[in-house]
Enzyme design. Structure first.
Site, PDB file in Angstrom:
ATOM      1  N   ASP A   8       0.853  -1.177   0.000  1.00 30.45           N
ATOM      2  CA  ASP A   8       0.000   0.000   0.000  1.00 30.45           C
ATOM      3  C   ASP A   8       0.891   1.230   0.000  1.00 30.45           C
ATOM      4  O   ASP A   8       1.783   1.365   0.858  1.00 30.45           O
ATOM      5  CB  ASP A   8      -0.911   0.020   1.233  1.00 30.45           C
ATOM      6  CG  ASP A   8      -2.014  -1.026   1.151  1.00 30.45           C
ATOM      7  OD1 ASP A   8      -2.133  -1.693   0.093  1.00 30.45           O
ATOM      8  OD2 ASP A   8      -2.757  -1.176   2.138  1.00 30.45           O
ATOM      9  N   ASP A 129     -15.002  -3.008  -1.677  1.00 30.38           N
ATOM     10  CA  ASP A 129     -14.615  -2.750  -0.293  1.00 30.38           C
ATOM     11  C   ASP A 129     -15.884  -2.482   0.500  1.00 30.38           C
ATOM     12  O   ASP A 129     -16.682  -1.618   0.125  1.00 30.38           O
ATOM     13  CB  ASP A 129     -13.689  -1.539  -0.219  1.00 30.38           C
ATOM     14  CG  ASP A 129     -12.477  -1.681  -1.138  1.00 30.38           C
ATOM     15  OD1 ASP A 129     -12.013  -2.819  -1.310  1.00 30.38           O
ATOM     16  OD2 ASP A 129     -12.013  -0.669  -1.678  1.00 30.38           O
TER      17      ASP A 129
END
Length: 243
Positions: A8, A129
């Site tokens: 990330d 998500d």
């Protein structure tokens, strides 16, 4: 069953967030490219990368770090975060990204996702998500009125390569994957599902290896790999033996 190590990106660094909160970021490596090479050397066969700043900005922010990663490794890389247009998609695929992940745009403009999946077969994934079962967008900053399964069904038969399902309430806190919700999604769609959010231990790897979860394409691991809670070689061997 593919185990995807996660990188990330925030401000050019390799980080992990807690519950998707940009203010709760732990830096694990100042060099994302070096981290990617380390994962490749450990035997991983596919890398998952998210441009966190890009997810909020709606366009690439950590492009230089992504390009450094592509240049450092030979294994395929999938990228998400701020990819919102056909131009964005084409640009990243032409630079060497193997698969792009479309999240917010899958909610805002599903027709674009279907167009992209047709134009780039096997190279388009949808990132779903969820917070409490409802789809979140804009870098998880907003929650929509769409359920996870409702969104997934919009892309049945469209040629989408995979769905990456993240339970935000478990992400980055080593709470274990939401196996029930992930399996429910996998059984509700013909699109391969990749589990994400909360992979915490070798016990989770053992669960992944269970024949019950063969409907999944794989799972993504972040913090547990960085913290050493998952032994990469042992995990990869266990999944290979179960194949």
């Amino acid at each position: 069953m593919i185990l995807f190590p996660a990188i990330d990106l925030k401000d050019g660094q390799c980080v992990r967030l807690k519950l998707g909160d940009m203010n709760q970021a732990t830096v694990f490596n100042d060099s994302p490219a070096a981290q990617a090479k380390l994962f490749e050397d450990q035997g991983f066969e596919y890398l998952h990368v998210v441009d966190l700043n890009g997810a909020f900005a709606g366009e690439s922010v950590n492009g230089a770090a992504v390009e450094a990663i592509i240049g450092a490794v030979k294994f395929p890389v999938q990228l998400g975060g701020g990819i919102r247009t056909m131009a964005h998609i084409d640009a990243w695929l032409s630079r060497g990204i193997s698969r792009v992940i479309l999240g917010t745009i899958a909610v805002r403009d599903p027709a674009l996702v279907r167009e992209a999946a047709k134009a780039f077969p096997g190279q388009i994934a949808v990132g779903i998500d969820a917070r409490a079962g409802m789809v979140a967008v804009e870098g998880w900053a907003e929650t929509s009125e769409l359920s996870v399964i409702e969104l997934a069904k919009r892309f049945e038969g469209a040629g989408v390569a995979a769905i990456i399902y993240t339970d935000i309430d478990r992400d980055g806190i080593l709470a274990g994957i939401n196996w029930e919700a992930t399996l429910k999604l996998a059984e509700a769609t013909a699109i391969p599902v990749i589990a994400s959010g909360g992979l915490a231990s070798m016990a989770d790897i053992a669960t992944l290896a269970d024949p019950k979860y063969r409907a999944l394409e794989g799972a993504i691991s972040g913090r547990a790999l960085y913290d050493g809670r998952i032994d990469s070689r042992e995990a990869l061997a266990l999944l290979k033996a179960a194949a």
